[in-house]
Design a protein around this motif. Structure first.
Motif, short mmCIF file in Angstrom:
data_model
loop_
_atom_site.label_atom_id
_atom_site.label_comp_id
_atom_site.label_asym_id
_atom_site.label_seq_id
_atom_site.Cartn_x
_atom_site.Cartn_y
_atom_site.Cartn_z
N LEU A 1 11.97 -14.23 -6.02
CA LEU A 1 12.96 -13.19 -6.26
C LEU A 1 12.33 -11.80 -6.12
CD1 LEU A 1 15.81 -12.31 -7.19
CD2 LEU A 1 14.94 -12.44 -9.52
N ASP A 2 11.14 -11.65 -6.66
CA ASP A 2 10.41 -10.39 -6.58
C ASP A 2 10.15 -10.00 -5.13
OD1 ASP A 2 8.84 -8.22 -7.80
OD2 ASP A 2 7.13 -9.28 -6.93
N THR A 3 9.72 -10.96 -4.31
CA THR A 3 9.43 -10.70 -2.90
C THR A 3 10.71 -10.35 -2.15
OG1 THR A 3 7.57 -12.23 -2.99
CG2 THR A 3 8.42 -11.68 -0.82
N ASN B 1 12.74 -2.29 0.60
CA ASN B 1 11.87 -1.68 1.60
C ASN B 1 12.54 -1.57 2.96
OD1 ASN B 1 9.52 -2.19 3.81
ND2 ASN B 1 8.79 -0.93 2.10
N GLN B 2 13.37 -2.54 3.32
CA GLN B 2 13.95 -2.53 4.66
C GLN B 2 15.41 -2.09 4.68
OE1 GLN B 2 13.09 -6.50 5.99
NE2 GLN B 2 10.91 -6.07 6.23
N SER B 3 16.18 -2.44 3.67
CA SER B 3 17.61 -2.12 3.70
C SER B 3 17.93 -0.76 3.10
CB SER B 3 18.40 -3.20 2.94
OG SER B 3 18.19 -4.46 3.51
N PRO C 1 2.17 -4.59 -2.69
CA PRO C 1 2.79 -5.25 -1.54
C PRO C 1 2.21 -4.81 -0.21
CG PRO C 1 4.47 -4.59 -3.10
CD PRO C 1 3.17 -4.02 -3.59
N CYS C 2 1.78 -3.57 -0.09
CA CYS C 2 1.22 -3.11 1.19
C CYS C 2 -0.08 -3.81 1.54
CB CYS C 2 1.03 -1.60 1.18
SG CYS C 2 -0.12 -1.00 -0.08
N HIS C 3 -0.73 -4.45 0.55
CA HIS C 3 -1.95 -5.22 0.80
C HIS C 3 -1.64 -6.69 1.09
CE1 HIS C 3 -4.50 -1.86 -0.31
NE2 HIS C 3 -3.81 -1.72 -1.43
N LEU C 4 -0.41 -7.12 0.84
CA LEU C 4 -0.07 -8.53 0.99
C LEU C 4 0.78 -8.82 2.21
CD1 LEU C 4 0.90 -9.42 -2.69
CD2 LEU C 4 -1.22 -9.97 -1.50
#
Length: 95
Positions: A7-9, A16-18, A87-90
């Motif tokens: 859910l977090d992802t 981030n995208q929408s 998240p930018c590292h994953l």
């Protein structure tokens, strides 16, 4: 816990995208850069110290204590105990 991470992802990618907008790409780096806030914070601090009277000085002292404590708590206790990567590292293909 795996369902929470899923859910977090999904929530991260949705935001981030929408919900991304080019205006935010211009505004957010300015807002989040601490160097842009040094002078306004210093001016507010001076106004409170000089024009705020006793209450203003108490507010300044309490702000220093609260901000220092919260920064130390978040960076030295909470972040290491949670141990999550940004998240930018994953992930790839993120804004």
């Amino acid at each position: 816990m795996p369902s929470f991470l899923l859910l977090d992802t999904k929530l991260f990618f949705f935001i981030n995208q929408s919900l991304a907008h080019p205006i935010f790409d211009l505004i957010m780096p300015v807002i989040t850069n601490l160097n842009n806030w040094k002078i306004p914070i210093l001016l507010a601090w001076l106004v409170l110290m000089l024009k705020g009277g006793k209450k203003g000085r108490v507010v300044v002292i309490l702000l220093i204590i609260v901000l220092t404590t919260s920064d130390l708590l978040s960076s030295a206790v909470i972040k290491p105990s949670i141990g999550r990567f940004r998240p930018c590292h994953l992930y790839e293909n993120i804004r």
